[in-house]
Design a protein around this motif. Structure first.
Motif, PDB file in Angstrom:
ATOM      1  N   GLY A 297       0.797  -1.210   0.000  1.00  0.00           N
ATOM      2  CA  GLY A 297       0.000   0.000   0.000  1.00  0.00           C
ATOM      3  C   GLY A 297       0.834   1.266   0.000  1.00  0.00           C
ATOM      4  N   LEU A 298       1.881   1.318   0.809  1.00  0.00           N
ATOM      5  CA  LEU A 298       2.693   2.529   0.859  1.00  0.00           C
ATOM      6  C   LEU A 298       3.472   2.738  -0.436  1.00  0.00           C
ATOM      7  N   ARG A 299       3.891   1.649  -1.072  1.00  0.00           N
ATOM      8  CA  ARG A 299       4.553   1.799  -2.379  1.00  0.00           C
ATOM      9  C   ARG A 299       3.588   2.390  -3.401  1.00  0.00           C
ATOM     10  N   ARG A 300       2.347   1.917  -3.384  1.00  0.00           N
ATOM     11  CA  ARG A 300       1.358   2.487  -4.293  1.00  0.00           C
ATOM     12  C   ARG A 300       1.068   3.946  -3.950  1.00  0.00           C
ATOM     13  N   ALA A 301       0.995   4.261  -2.670  1.00  0.00           N
ATOM     14  CA  ALA A 301       0.755   5.650  -2.275  1.00  0.00           C
ATOM     15  C   ALA A 301       1.888   6.558  -2.747  1.00  0.00           C
ATOM     16  N   VAL A 302       3.119   6.085  -2.609  1.00  0.00           N
ATOM     17  CA  VAL A 302       4.263   6.877  -3.076  1.00  0.00           C
ATOM     18  C   VAL A 302       4.195   7.081  -4.584  1.00  0.00           C
ATOM     19  N   HIS A 303       3.833   6.017  -5.305  1.00  0.00           N
ATOM     20  CA  HIS A 303       3.735   6.118  -6.774  1.00  0.00           C
ATOM     21  C   HIS A 303       2.717   7.173  -7.182  1.00  0.00           C
ATOM     22  N   TYR A 304       1.526   7.142  -6.576  1.00  0.00           N
ATOM     23  CA  TYR A 304       0.498   8.099  -6.976  1.00  0.00           C
ATOM     24  C   TYR A 304       0.793   9.491  -6.448  1.00  0.00           C
ATOM     25  N   ALA A 305       1.504   9.605  -5.331  1.00  0.00           N
ATOM     26  CA  ALA A 305       1.917  10.928  -4.859  1.00  0.00           C
ATOM     27  C   ALA A 305       2.894  11.566  -5.835  1.00  0.00           C
ATOM     28  N   LYS A 306       3.861  10.788  -6.326  1.00  0.00           N
ATOM     29  CA  LYS A 306       4.800  11.309  -7.320  1.00  0.00           C
ATOM     30  C   LYS A 306       4.113  11.602  -8.645  1.00  0.00           C
ATOM     31  N   ASP A 307       2.995  10.927  -8.892  1.00  0.00           N
ATOM     32  CA  ASP A 307       2.242  11.145 -10.115  1.00  0.00           C
ATOM     33  C   ASP A 307       1.366  12.390 -10.033  1.00  0.00           C
ATOM     34  N   GLY A 308       1.298  13.016  -8.857  1.00  0.00           N
ATOM     35  CA  GLY A 308       0.484  14.208  -8.697  1.00  0.00           C
ATOM     36  C   GLY A 308      -0.903  13.955  -8.148  1.00  0.00           C
ATOM     37  N   GLN A 309      -1.245  12.707  -7.857  1.00  0.00           N
ATOM     38  CA  GLN A 309      -2.554  12.383  -7.300  1.00  0.00           C
ATOM     39  C   GLN A 309      -2.434  12.298  -5.778  1.00  0.00           C
ATOM     40  N   LEU A 310      -2.267  13.455  -5.155  1.00  0.00           N
ATOM     41  CA  LEU A 310      -1.992  13.491  -3.725  1.00  0.00           C
ATOM     42  C   LEU A 310      -3.191  13.052  -2.897  1.00  0.00           C
ATOM     43  N   LEU A 311      -4.397  13.411  -3.335  1.00  0.00           N
ATOM     44  CA  LEU A 311      -5.579  13.008  -2.581  1.00  0.00           C
ATOM     45  C   LEU A 311      -5.765  11.496  -2.631  1.00  0.00           C
ATOM     46  N   LEU A 312      -5.511  10.890  -3.774  1.00  0.00           N
ATOM     47  CA  LEU A 312      -5.581   9.435  -3.869  1.00  0.00           C
ATOM     48  C   LEU A 312      -4.504   8.784  -3.016  1.00  0.00           C
ATOM     49  N   ALA A 313      -3.303   9.349  -3.013  1.00  0.00           N
ATOM     50  CA  ALA A 313      -2.240   8.816  -2.164  1.00  0.00           C
ATOM     51  C   ALA A 313      -2.626   8.885  -0.694  1.00  0.00           C
ATOM     52  N   ALA A 314      -3.281   9.976  -0.288  1.00  0.00           N
ATOM     53  CA  ALA A 314      -3.741  10.086   1.093  1.00  0.00           C
ATOM     54  C   ALA A 314      -4.796   9.035   1.405  1.00  0.00           C
ATOM     55  N   ALA A 315      -5.723   8.796   0.463  1.00  0.00           N
ATOM     56  CA  ALA A 315      -6.758   7.782   0.679  1.00  0.00           C
ATOM     57  C   ALA A 315      -6.152   6.391   0.806  1.00  0.00           C
ATOM     58  N   ILE A 316      -5.150   6.081  -0.012  1.00  0.00           N
ATOM     59  CA  ILE A 316      -4.504   4.767   0.056  1.00  0.00           C
ATOM     60  C   ILE A 316      -3.767   4.606   1.383  1.00  0.00           C
ATOM     61  N   THR A 317      -3.036   5.629   1.795  1.00  0.00           N
ATOM     62  CA  THR A 317      -2.312   5.552   3.064  1.00  0.00           C
ATOM     63  C   THR A 317      -3.275   5.408   4.233  1.00  0.00           C
TER      64      THR A 317
END
Length: 731
Positions: A297-317
């Motif tokens: 999950g945290l790897r996916r959150a990091v991926h989407y955070a770097k992709d600019g989808q910060l709100l999605l990264a927050a939801a995953i975390t």
């Protein structure tokens, strides 16, 4: 480079495309007017939902509202100043949470409840506004307008927020603190402080500091950890006994509140306990699963955070934090709802599947989601946890660099149908899809629709005297029309053994079997017809619910006039629980008869689509036989059958008035894609060569091959010219 990238982003977002229809001033004005009306309706809906939620809490008796807040309150309605917050194990917050609320010790219970309710409502509104602002860009103007009221509405309807309102919890605050960090205007130092305070309120949210570290914002991550330590130390200094109870005896809140194996605990720990594991085995398996979920999950959150989808990264975390925490109560599960911002699906028709599933899982009870049977029941019981795990580890959200980010495969649609009446259709802006809908989304909507139907039918007025009075009215009218054959025919059925058993079996079996089988066949073989047929069925069912509510009617078997209930035998009308079905549904919902209504719908559809005459004849006979069965078993009157036929006719009529769709659409062959057209062209070239074709024969290109294959699809269907909305394709 920046300007070129900005232009590319605008092109990908669709903002630079020329609209395909209605480019004149009048069309633009009409679209603007519709947008304003829709936006006003959304804000009105959001306001009504928010007010209703606050009123629902304040209407509760004092001992039933803000029940968790009561654990913070001592004698005479003020907060605890002395003694431990954890004496009764009902308070689940951190010591820092108690420290924050110490200034409210002088507030009286009633005024505190009102202030708390409206304060929570304000926090929900702010969270919705911030979440709408944090959507990954670029977004269209329409999306930016409707995002805020839609987000507020979904938040207010969600179970976590409703639970927070009722219990008086503080779980909105840490979510809001973290979501504030994804705004572009939030600096790294501010993000670190906000996350540290959020973690002091909910320790599992320290995972956000890990994400900050992994994406390279190490100063913010260190500041988050330091802020958490300072807040926890302040609480320890002010309340050492409570702090030792929370961090030492309960190990970060474990064991507080309800039992860990209760359904309210939607964490991996709770799931393992519910399936029967305990002791060292459970702890070892929990450690393995928690580490696996955290890493993935945290790897996916990091991926989407770097992709600019910060709100999605927050939801995953946040979903990871829910899964790995010892306890995750309902009021803490708001992170799952935020995952609706992720885009999933290759086709345009698939884009709604994930958001709808998440909204349903976070807004409806487990009995509304899935039938209460052994296998599906367990899925429904753990729906929030499964949704959190799916968001954290499974669902393949699109990256912003993906060509499918805002350019999914097109959905074939038909132009608004033309009618002989100028005012038909009323909903001209709706475009009718012609392709097969997503199966999972369809099944979920059918399930929720049937649950709503069952709930409304069960809660319709069922006063016996009123229902029997309406029964007398029906019998009187039938007598005047000379169609009161119920008593005579019911006596024949009751005295004929084989006929009685056949009708009882027919009544309990065919009502669901035939309509569901027909819908399944249409879905697989006739997708356009499926869409055409299901709409009037839904309309007819909703009209039936109106009839159940406005005109409660006792069926013949419950009138006490000598009718025989062939399925359950004589009824004791003096007993409120007469009959085996009384506990399942409202027995005074006889008008109209949905047995006849649904069977007539089946008969009409079968008579239209069946390729053989014998099948058409069976389709016509089906509603006639159903009418005989409902009358012979004393479950309905003849006029109930008339009512069932009326609502089905009204269902088809409503579809025509709203959408202009009268006749069944022609099934269109799917258009041939460019790649498939090229393959067909190569195949034809090989065939020509093997068949003795000349070397200098004219080559067959992909476009002509695709045109040959899709000639049938270019013919206009009845009711409107079929077309496919598409974006520019590159081969």
């Amino acid at each position: 480079m920046g300007e070129r990238q900005g232009v590319a982003n605008v092109e990908r977002s669709g903002l630079g495309r020329t609209p395909d229809t209605g480019s004149g001033p009048g069309a633009v004005g009409a679209r603007t007017s519709r947008t304003r009306m829709g936006l006003a309706a959304l804000w009105l809906l959001a306001g009504l939902l928010a007010v209703r939620q606050a009123a629902a809490v304040l209407r509760l008796p004092p001992d039933e509202r803000l029940t968790d807040l009561e654990t913070w309150i001592g004698e005479e309605g003020v907060l605890h100043v002395r003694g431990s917050l954890y004496d009764g194990d009902s308070f689940t917050g951190t010591p820092f949470s108690g420290l924050v609320l110490k200034p409210l010790t002088r507030a009286a219970e009633q005024s505190l409840g009102v202030a708390w309710t409206f304060g929570t409502l304000l926090l929900v509104v702010i969270l919705g506004l911030v979440a709408a602002r944090a959507l990954p860009g670029p977004v269209s103007r329409r999306t930016s307008l409707i995002a805020a009221p839609l987000a507020i509405s979904l938040l207010v309807l969600s179970l976590p927020v409703r639970n927070t309102f009722t219990l008086g919890q503080t779980s909105i605050i840490p979510v809001l603190l973290v979501v504030l960090t994804v705004l572009p205007s939030t600096s790294g130092r501010q993000a670190g402080v906000l996350i540290g305070v959020a973690a002091a309120l909910q320790p599992a949210l320290l995972l956000f500091a890990v994400v900050l570290w992994l994406i390279g914002r190490r100063r913010a991550a260190a500041l988050a950890g330091a802020t958490f330590a300072v807040c926890t130390a302040l609480a320890w200094a002010a309340m050492p006994h409570d702090s030792w109870t929370y961090w030492g005896h309960h190990i970060g809140g474990a064991g507080l509140g309800a039992p860990a194996d209760s359904l309210s605990n939607q964490s991996l720990h709770g799931l393992l306990l519910r399936i029967g594991l305990e002791g060292p085995v459970e702890l070892a398996l929990l450690a393995v699963l928690a580490v696996a979920v955290a890493v993935i999950g945290l790897r996916r959150a990091v991926h989407y955070a770097k992709d600019g989808q910060l709100l999605l990264a927050a939801a995953i975390t946040g979903s990871v934090a829910l899964a790995v925490s010892p306890t995750s109560w309902q009021h803490q599960q708001l992170w799952i709802l935020l995952a609706v911002v992720g885009r999933v699906g290759r086709r345009g028709s698939d884009r709604l599947v994930w958001p709808v599933l998440v909204v349903l899982a976070m807004s409806l009870s487990r009995t509304a989601l899935l039938p209460d049977i052994e296998i599906l029941g367990h899925i429904g019981y753990n729906a929030p946890l499964l949704a959190a795990l799916a968001a954290a580890c499974v669902v393949p959200f699109h990256s912003r660099t993906s060509p499918r980010w805002d350019d999914p495969e097109p959905t074939p649609v038909a132009d608004p149908a033309k009618s002989r009446y100028a005012w038909v259709p009323l909903l001209r802006f709706l475009k009718r899809p012609l392709s097969r809908p997503n199966l999972m989304l369809e099944l979920m909507l059918i399930r929720v629709g049937y649950f709503a139907y069952s709930w409304i039918r069960a809660h319709a007025p069922d006063e016996r005297s009123v229902a029997e009075g309406h029964g007398d009215q029906v019998l009187t009218l039938e007598s005047r029309l000379h169609i009161d054959i119920e008593h005579w025919f019911n006596a024949i059925v009751a005295d004929t053994s084989w006929l009685k058993h056949f009708m009882n079996w027919y009544y309990s079996t065919f009502h669901f079997l035939i309509p569901l089988s027909l819908l399944a066949w249409l879905y697989l073989r006739r997708p356009a017809t499926y869409r055409w047929a299901r709409t009037p069925l839904a309309f007819a069912t909703m009209l039936a619910l109106v009839g159940f509510w406005l005109y409660p009617l006792a069926p013949p078997r419950l009138m006490g006039l000598g009718y025989v209930d062939t399925a359950h035998g004589p009824q004791d009308l003096n007993n409120p629980d007469f009959g085996a079905l009384t506990k399942l549904s409202n027995q005074y919902a006889a008008m109209p008869s949905l047995h006849v209504g649904w069977s007539l719908w089946c008969g009409v559809v079968i008579a239209i689509v069946a390729p053989y005459m014998w099948a058409k004849v069976l389709g016509i006979l089906y509603p006639l036989l159903t009418t005989a069965v409902i009358v012979g078993t004393a479950n309905h009157y003849v006029l109930d059958a008339v009512g069932g036929a009326a609502i089905v006719s009204a269902g088809f009529g409503l579809q025509y008035v709203l959408l202009g769709v009268g006749k069944r659409p022609r099934e269109e062959a799917p258009p041939l894609s460019a790649a498939m057209g090229a393959a067909v062209a190569r195949a034809r070239g090989l065939v020509r060569q093997r068949g003795g074709g000349h070397d200098d024969a004219e080559p067959v290109d992909a476009e002509s091959a695709g045109k040959d294959r899709s000639d049938a699809a270019d013919e206009p269907p009845k009711g409107g010219q079929a077309r496919v909305e598409h974006h520019d394709q590159r081969v």
